[in-house]
Design a protein around this motif. Structure first.
Motif, short mmCIF file in Angstrom:
data_model
loop_
_atom_site.label_atom_id
_atom_site.label_comp_id
_atom_site.label_asym_id
_atom_site.label_seq_id
_atom_site.Cartn_x
_atom_site.Cartn_y
_atom_site.Cartn_z
N GLY A 160 0.79 -1.23 0.00
CA GLY A 160 0.00 0.00 0.00
C GLY A 160 0.82 1.27 0.00
O GLY A 160 0.40 2.28 0.57
N LEU A 161 1.97 1.24 -0.65
CA LEU A 161 2.80 2.45 -0.66
C LEU A 161 2.12 3.56 -1.45
O LEU A 161 1.66 3.36 -2.56
CB LEU A 161 4.17 2.14 -1.28
N HIS A 162 2.05 4.73 -0.83
CA HIS A 162 1.57 5.93 -1.52
C HIS A 162 2.28 7.13 -0.92
O HIS A 162 3.06 7.01 0.04
CB HIS A 162 0.05 6.06 -1.43
N TYR A 163 2.01 8.30 -1.51
CA TYR A 163 2.73 9.50 -1.11
C TYR A 163 1.73 10.58 -0.72
O TYR A 163 0.73 10.81 -1.41
CB TYR A 163 3.64 10.01 -2.24
N ARG A 164 2.02 11.21 0.40
CA ARG A 164 1.22 12.34 0.86
C ARG A 164 1.94 13.61 0.42
O ARG A 164 3.00 13.96 0.92
CB ARG A 164 1.08 12.29 2.38
N VAL A 165 1.37 14.28 -0.60
CA VAL A 165 1.97 15.48 -1.19
C VAL A 165 1.36 16.71 -0.54
O VAL A 165 0.13 16.86 -0.52
CB VAL A 165 1.76 15.51 -2.72
N MET A 166 2.21 17.59 -0.02
CA MET A 166 1.75 18.79 0.69
C MET A 166 2.42 20.02 0.08
O MET A 166 3.60 19.96 -0.27
CB MET A 166 2.08 18.69 2.18
N TRP A 167 1.68 21.10 -0.01
CA TRP A 167 2.23 22.35 -0.53
C TRP A 167 1.48 23.53 0.03
O TRP A 167 0.32 23.43 0.44
CB TRP A 167 2.18 22.36 -2.06
#
Length: 1138
Positions: A775-782
Motif C-alpha cells: 500500500g505504498l503511496h505518497y502524501r503530497v503537501m504544498w
C-alpha cells in the motif's frame, strides 16, 4: 521546551533565509575569528619552553590579550614571556623559572573595532606530579629500593604480583620484563591487568624465577622507571613443608591436602555485580580475571542487547572487553563468565553512559547580513545530564551587553530582525554540564557587498565517465548571491535532471557522461550586481584491464608470462606498475616488464607469490592479481580447481530485521577459500533475480544478515578461491520479514511550473525494498511561501508527480512529500522549495534613452522592470535597433539588429554602428516564458566619421611628363565630403624577359635534337648489322632463337645469357682443348678473325675465313682487364662504322 524549540525553528525557516557557513574574503571588514588554539587540557613537558597557541584573523587584523586564572595577564611586564608578532601565541621561557609557576587556566582574547572573540580555557599542567618530576631530575628512585621478600607459593594456587606504579599525567604505560629486558610471556593463565598487576590464574613449577620486574614508561618525559625485582618460588606441598620446617622447628605449615582441580572464582572484580561510568566518545574497558584449575575461559555478553561488533574487541586473552567511541546505546548490563570443566561463575557490570556537552549538528556559524535582512544564530547541543546554555557578546554576558532592538534571545537561538550597520559583533555560545563544556564564537557581520565568485576562473575539472562531477561556484556577497548555472550557449538554466544545484552553489552531475563535456558558466546575482565565472568539464573514459593476469603453476627453471592488457582514455598518461605480494618487484634482471606483460625467466622458489598489475592515470586506476606457484620438475603438478559449493544452509536467531545464516564449506580443491559471497532472492517483488547481500572472510561459516521489512528472502552462498567462484549453494528455506512503516521519505523533491497557472511537484519514488510494506503511496503537501496559509494535502499512488492547477503566476511554494504505507508513515519530511509557472512579462522598461559615445558606439540606458511585472525568472533585456541608411536614402529600407543583455542589467553598449546615421531602438525584458512588450521607440544620431576609400581609380591620357587621374566617390561618405587628398611617388620600372628568345635556350634545344637524331641512326645500323657479311649463310644455318643480342622492338641492348656452363658458341668451333670460357664469349667482331687484328673492307665486311678463336687470343686475354665492356666504348666503336 523541545516542542517549542521546533516550532520556533520551523517559523524562522519560513520568515528568514538560513545562512550557510561562508568564508568572508579578508579584504572586507569583519570581526575576529579564532583560527587556531591550544587544546583545553594542555600538558607540557617540564624540560621545554611552554608555547600556548592563539591565532585569529579579521579585518582590521585583531589585537590580542590574555587572562590567567581569571585575571589580566600582563605579558609585557613578564621577562620570561613573549608574544609572537601579528599573533596571540605566547612563548614562555622556563630556563629561569620553574614550570609550576606558569601552571594555570589561560584564555586568549582577539579584538578589533567590529567585535571580540575569545578562546576556550586552556589548562596548562606539567606532564607528571611535581614530586615525581623532581625525583626524575634529581635521580631519586620512584619506587622504594627496599628489597622485596621472595614469594613462596604452592603449585596450583592463584597469585597476584602488584606493580603499583607512581601516578603520572598522563598515566604511565606498564609492562613486565626480566633482567635481560625481555617481555615476560603472557597467556590466558598469566596476564597483566589494566592497573598493571600481574595475575596468575594458577601457578606452575615453571613460573619459578627471581626477575619479575615491573616497568613504568612516562610518555611525555620519555623516561622509564623500574620496580625492584620480585622472586617467586613455586613448590609442591612436600617441598614447602621441608623448606619451612628448617625455619620453624620442623613445624608442618602446609599439612592440608595438595591443591585440587576447582571451579573458577573471580580475582577481579569482586562480588557478583559492579557498576562503571563512562563518557560518550571515550573508550570503555571492563576486565574480569578469574582463578581456577584448569585455567578458566572468559566470555562476554550484553544482557540488554547485542555488542556493537564494529567497535568491540576482546583483549588480554578475552579478559578485557574494549568498546571504542562509546555512545548512549552502549549503556546497560554486561556479563562476564569464567568457565572450566568444573563449573562457571558470572559477574554483572552495569554501565552508565554520561556525556559532556557536544554539538548536535555543527557549532554556530558566522552570519553575514545586508542592512534590513534577518537571520539567526543556533547553538544546538546536547549532553547527559542536560547542559545549560549561556550567551555572550564580544566576551561580555548577553545580559550585560548593550541592548539591541534587532536582537532577541530565545534559549539556544538568537533571532536578528531588520539589522542595521553597526550591529556587527562576535557572539559566544557556552554549553556546559558537570562533565565539561563546549564554547563557540560566531560573528554577525552587517555588510553591503556586490557578488563575487571565489572559484578560480577557467578551472578545468576532469572526471571519469559514470562518476560524480562537482563543479564549484564558491561565492560571496551581501545580500547572499543567488547562483545560476548555464552550459555552452546559455540557452537554459541548469536546474533539472541530471543537474543538481546545491545550496553552496556547487553544480552536481551524479553520473557524468561524454555529452556533459563543455564550458559551464556560473552566475552570482544579488541586488547590488552580477558576477560571472567560467569553468570547464572534461569527461574521460575509465581505465579498465581488458585481459587480466591468470593463475600460473610453473616448474622451477621454466619461464612464465603474466598478461595485463589495459584500455584507458587517450588523453590521460598511464603508468603500469607491478607488485609482488603487495610490495615492489625484486631488482632482478630475470623479471622483464613490458607495456602489457610481466615475464619471469628461470623461475625459482622465491618467485612464488601473488603478482598485481596496477594501471594508474592521474584520475583513476584499475588492478588485477594472479598467483604464481612454483613446483619441482619431478613433482606432478597440483591440480587447483574452483571450490565446491557450500552446503547445509541454516537460518537461526531470527528477528524482525535480522537473521543468522550458517553453512558448511565445500571442498577447497587445494586452494584456500578467500571469502564467501551471500546472495538473496526476493520472491515477493523480484522473483528469479539474485542480488549480492554481503561478503564474509573465508575463515567464517556464519553471517549476521541485516534485512528489510516486507521481503520474502531466500539465501544462497558462493565460495571464492584463487581459481574463481564456486557454483551457488542450494537455496535456503524462505524467510519472510514482517511489513513496517517506511524508513525514509522520497528524495529529489522539487517544484516547477509548466504553465503560467500550475505547479508540478515531482520526486524520486521509493524502491520495493524501501517501501517496507504494501500500500505504498505518497502524501503530497504544498503551500504558498511567505503567506499565512494551511498546508494543502493530496494522496498520490503509483506516480512520482502531481500537478497543482490554478496557482498564481510565478510565486514561491513550500513542498513536502511523505511516504506512507498500510503500516504507517515516515516522520514529517523536510521542506523543499519551488516556483509556480512563468508567464510573459506585462510591462516594458521605462526611461529608455541613449548616450552617444563616438561615431560607432552608443550606450543605452533603461529602468528595470519591477519583479512582479516580469512574472518569472528574469533572463535579461533585448535591445532592438535599426538604421535609416542615410538621410538621402530610402527611409523605409531598414535593417534591424538585436543585442541581448543577460541578467538584470540596466544599460548596454551598441557597438559597430555606422557614422553619420539615424538609428531607432527599443528595449524589451524577457524571462523563461518569452519576451515582454517593447518600450517606446527612441532614436539617436551618430556623428560624422572617417569616410571610406574611393570606389575606383583610373589613369587616363598618360604622357611622358603628365597623366590624368579619375576616381569615384566612396561608398560610405560617413559625413559631408569636403575634399580629396592625392598622394603619389615615382615607381622603378621592371623588365619582363621572354626565355624563348634567349640564345642559350635556342642552342640547348638544337643540341638535344641532334643527340636524338644520332641515337636513331645507331638503332637503324644495329637492326641491319651483318647483312653483307660472308658468314651470313652459316649463321642462318645455326640460328638459335635464344640468342638475341638486341631487342627488335626498341633497339636496346640486352644481356647475353647461356643456361649451360661451358656451352660453346653456336655456329663456332671449339678450341683444341675442347672448352670455351663463358667470360670470353663477348659479342666482339674481333673474336671471329684468325688473328688478333680484324680486317674490314671499305663497306664494313670481313676479310678472311670464319674460324674459331685462336690460341693467341686465349693467351692475350690473360693480360686484359676483367671489367665488363663499357657501353660508351661500344657506342664509339659503332659510330666509327657510320
Amino acid at each position: 521546551m523541545e516542542w517549542r524549540r521546533m516550532d520556533v525553528g520551523v517559523l524562522l525557516l519560513f520568515l528568514v533565509h538560513l545562512a550557510t557557513a561562508l568564508e568572508v574574503p579578508l579584504d572586507l571588514p569583519q570581526p575576529p575569528t579564532i583560527t587556531y588554539q591550544s587544546p583545553k587540557d594542555y600538558i607540557v613537558d617540564p624540560r621545554e619552553n611552554i608555547i600556548i597557541h592563539c591565532e585569529a584573523k579579521g579585518k582590521p587584523h585583531p589585537s590580542f590579550s590574555w587572562t590567567r586564572n581569571g585575571t589580566h595577564f600582563d605579558v609585557e611586564n613578564d621577562p620570561n614571556v613573549d608574544m609572537k608578532p601579528q599573533s596571540g601565541t605566547l612563548v614562555v621561557d622556563i630556563s629561569r623559572e620553574r614550570v609550576e609557576h606558569y601552571e594555570g587556566v589561560y584564555q586568549c582574547t582577539a579584538r578589533n573595532k567590529h567585535g571580540t572573540a575569545v578562546s576556550h580555557n586552556i589548562v596548562v599542567r606539567q606532564s607528571i606530579a611535581i614530586s615525581i618530576l623532581r625525583a626524575l631530575l634529581e635521580g631519586s628512585p620512584l619506587w622504594s629500593k627496599e628489597k622485596i621478600k621472595p614469594i613462596v607459593v604452592q603449585e596450583g594456587v592463584s597469585l597476584v604480583l602488584p606493580c603499583r606504579p607512581p601516578a603520572g599525567l598522563p598515566p604511565p604505560i606498564i609492562f613486565w620484563m626480566d633482567n635481560n629486558f625481555q617481555k615476560l610471556p603472557q597467556s590466558k593463565r598469566v596476564s597483566q591487568s589494566l592497573n598493571g598487576d600481574l595475575y596468575f590464574s594458577n601457578v606452575r613449577r615453571e613460573d619459578t624465577r627471581n626477575d619479575y620486574i615491573c616497568y613504568a614508561r612516562f610518555p611525555h618525559t620519555q623516561t622509564i622507571q623500574q620496580k625492584q625485582p620480585i622472586t617467586v618460588r613455586v613448590l609442591n606441598l612436600d617441598e614447602i613443608n621441608d623448606t619451612m620446617a628448617a625455619f620453624y622447628n620442623d613445624t608442618d605449615l602446609f599439612s592440608e591436602a595438595p591443591v585440587d582441580d576447582r571451579r573458577p572464582t573471580f580475582l577481579i572484580p569482586s562480588g557478583s555485580s559492579s557498576s562503571k561510568m563512562v563518557l560518550r566518545g571515550d573508550k570503555l574497558e571492563m576486565e574480569c580475571i578469574a582463578e581456577g584449575l584448569p585455567t578458566p575461559h572468559i566470555s562476554w555478553t550484553k544482557i540488554s542487547g547485542d555488542l556493537p561488533s564494529k567497535r568491540t574487541s576482546f583483549l588480554n586473552y578475552n579478559k578485557t572487553l574494549h568498546i571504542e567511541d562509546v555512545s548512549a546505546s552502549d549503556e546497560g548490563d554486561y556479563r562476564c563468565t569464567a568457565k572450566n570443566q568444573f563449573g562457571s561463575v558470572h559477574h554483572t557490570i552495569h554501565v552508565m553512559v554520561k556525556a559532556a556537552p557536544y554539538w548536535i549538528d555543527v557549532p554556530p556559524r558566522n552570519l553575514v547580513l545586508a542592512p534590513g535582512e534577518s537571520g539567526r544564530l543556533s547553538c544546538l547541543a546536547s549532553g547527559t545530564p542536560k547542559p545549560t546554555i549561556t550567551w555572550a557578546m564580544n566576551g561580555i554576558s548577553i545580559e550585560n551587553s548593550p541592548k539591541d532592538l534587532s536582537r532577541k534571545v530565545e534559549d539556544d537561538i538568537i533571532i536578528f530582525t531588520d539589522v542595521q550597520p553597526g550591529s556587527s559583533a562576535v557572539y559566544q555560545c557556552n554549553i556546559s554540564n558537570e562533565y565539561g563544556y563546549v564554547l563557540s564564537n560566531a560573528f554577525v557581520n552587517v555588510l553591503s557587498e556586490p557578488p563575487r565568485v571565489l572559484t578560480p576562473p577557467n578551472k578545468v575539472y576532469q572526471i571519469i565517465k559514470n562518476h560524480q562531477a562537482l563543479l564549484d561556484c564558491s561565492s560571496f556577497g551581501s545580500p547572499m548571491p543567488k547562483i545560476t548555472w548555464f552550459k555552452d550557449s546559455r540557452s537554459s538554466i541548469l536546474q533539472e535532471d541530471p543537474y543538481i544545484l546545491h545550496d553552496n552553489g556547487t553544480l552536481e552531475i551524479r553520473v557524468a557522461q561524454a555529452q556533459h563535456n563543455g564550458k559551464y558558466t556560473c552566475v552570482a546575482t544579488n541586488s547590488l550586481g552580477i558576477y560571472e565565472n567560467h569553468v570547464y568539464l572534461e569527461v574521460k573514459e575509465p581505465t579498465r584491464i581488458l585481459k587480466q593476469p591468470e593463475y600460473k603453476e610453473v616448474q622451477r627453471g621454466r619461464s612464465v608470462v603474466f598478461e595485463c592488457t589495459v584500455k584507458h582514455d587517450p588523453s590521460l598518461i598511464p603508468t603500469m606498475t607491478w607488485l609482488k605480494d603487495d610490495g615492489e618487484l625484486p631488482d632482478d634482471e630475470r623479471l622483464i616488464v613490458d607495456s602489457d606483460s610481466l615475464t619471469i625467466t628461470d623461475v625459482t622458489e622465491d618467485d612464488a607469490g601473488v603478482y598485481t598489475c596496477i594501471m594508474n592515470t592521474t584520475l583513476d586506476h584499475d588492478s588485477a592479481t594472479a598467483k604464481l606457484t612454483v613446483v619441482e620438475a619431478t613433482t606432478p603438478a597440483v591440480v587447483y580447481e574452483r571450490p565446491d559449493p557450500p552446503t547445509d544452509l541454516e537460518l537461526t536467531d531470527q528477528k524482525k530485521r535480522s537473521v543468522q545464516l550458517t553453512w558448511t564449506p565445500g571442498d577447497e580443491h587445494n586452494s584456500p577459500v578467500q571469502k564467501f559471497l551471500i546472495q538473496y532472492e526476493d520472491s515477493l517483488h523480484h522473483r528469479g533475480h539474485w542480488h549480492n547481500l554481503t561478503e564474509v572472510p573465508g575463515t567464517k561459516t556464519t553471517a549476521h544478515l541485516k534485512l528489510s521489512p516486507h521481503v520474502h528472502y531466500t539465501f544462497r552462498v558462493l565460495a571464492l578461491n584463487a581459481v574463481g567462484f564456486s557454483n551457488p549453494s542450494r537455496p535456503s528455506r524462505m524467510y519472510k520479514t514482517e511489513p513496517a512503516a517506511p524508513d525514509e521519505n522520497p528524495t529529489g523533491v522539487q517544484g516547477f511550473g509548466t504553465e503560467h497557472n500550475n505547479l508540478v511537484i515531482s520526486w524520486k519514488p521509493l524502491t520495493n525494498l524501501q517501501s517496507n510494506g504494501p500500500g505504498l503511496h505518497y502524501r503530497v503537501m504544498w503551500r504558498q511561501k511567505n503567506v499565512e496559509s494551511e498546508w494543502n494535502t493530496v494522496t498520490v499512488s503509483n506516480n512520482s508527480k502531481f500537478v497543482v492547477s490554478g496557482t498564481p503566476t510565478f510565486v514561491p511554494y513550500e513542498i513536502k512529500v511523505q511516504a506512507v504505507n498500510d503500516h504507517g508513515a515516515v516522520p514529517d519530511p523536510a521542506i523543499a522549495h519551488g516556483y509556480s509557472g512563468e508567464d510573459l512579462p506585462v510591462a516594458a522598461p521605462e526611461n529608455v534613452h541613449a548616450v552617444v559615445r563616438n561615431s560607432t558606439l552608443v550606450e543605452v540606458f533603461w529602468d528595470p522592470v519591477p519583479a512582479h511585472l516580469i512574472r518569472g525568472n528574469i533572463k535579461g533585456y533585448k535591445v532592438s535597433y535599426w538604421r535609416k541608411h542615410h538621410y538621402k536614402h530610402n527611409p523605409d529600407h531598414m535593417e534591424q539588429d538585436i543585442l541581448v543583455f543577460s541578467g538584470n542589467h540596466t544599460q548596454g553598449m551598441l557597438p559597430g554602428l555606422h557614422p553619420f546615421s539615424l538609428y531607432l531602438f527599443n528595449v524589451r525584458v524577457y524571462n523563461g516564458k518569452g519576451e515582454g512588450p517593447r518600450s517606446v521607440t527612441q532614436q539617436f544620431k551618430t556623428p560624422e566619421g572617417v569616410p571610406g576609400s574611393p570606389t575606383s581609380l583610373i589613369v587616363t591620357n598618360s604622357n611622358l611628363d603628365s597623366l590624368t587621374l579619375e576616381w569615384s566617390p566612396p561608398h560610405d561618405h560617413n559625413g559631408h565630403i569636403t575634399g580629396y587628398t592625392l598622394k603619389y611617388q615615382p615607381a622603378v620600372a621592371s623588365r619582363q624577359v621572354d626565355i624563348a628568345t634567349q640564345g642559350w635556350f635556342i642552342g640547348l634545344m638544337c643540341a638535344i635534337a641532334l643527340l636524338i637524331l644520332i641515337l636513331l641512326i645507331i638503332c637503324f645500323i644495329q637492326r641491319n648489322k651483318g647483312g653483307k657479311y660472308p658468314v651470313k649463310e652459316k649463321e642462318d644455318a645455326h640460328t638459335d632463337p635464344e640468342f638475341q643480342p638486341m631487342k627488335d622492338d626498341d633497339c636496346t641492348f640486352v644481356e647475353y645469357s647461356d643456361n649451360e656452363d661451358h656451352k660453346p658458341l653456336k655456329g663456332s668451333r671449339s678450341p683444341s682443348n675442347g672448352t670455351v670460357k663463358r667470360d670470353d664469349s663477348d659479342d666482339s667482331l674481333v673474336d671471329y678473325g684468325e688473328g688478333g687484328d680484324g680486317q674490314f673492307n671499305e663497306d664494313g665486311s670481313f676479310i678472311g675465313q670464319y674460324s674459331g678463336k685462336s690460341a693467341s687470343r686465349d693467351t692475350a686475354e690473360g693480360h686484359e682487364s676483367s671489367e665488363a665492356p663499357s657501353p660508351i666504348k661500344a657506342m664509339n666503336s659503332l659510330n666509327s662504322f657510320v
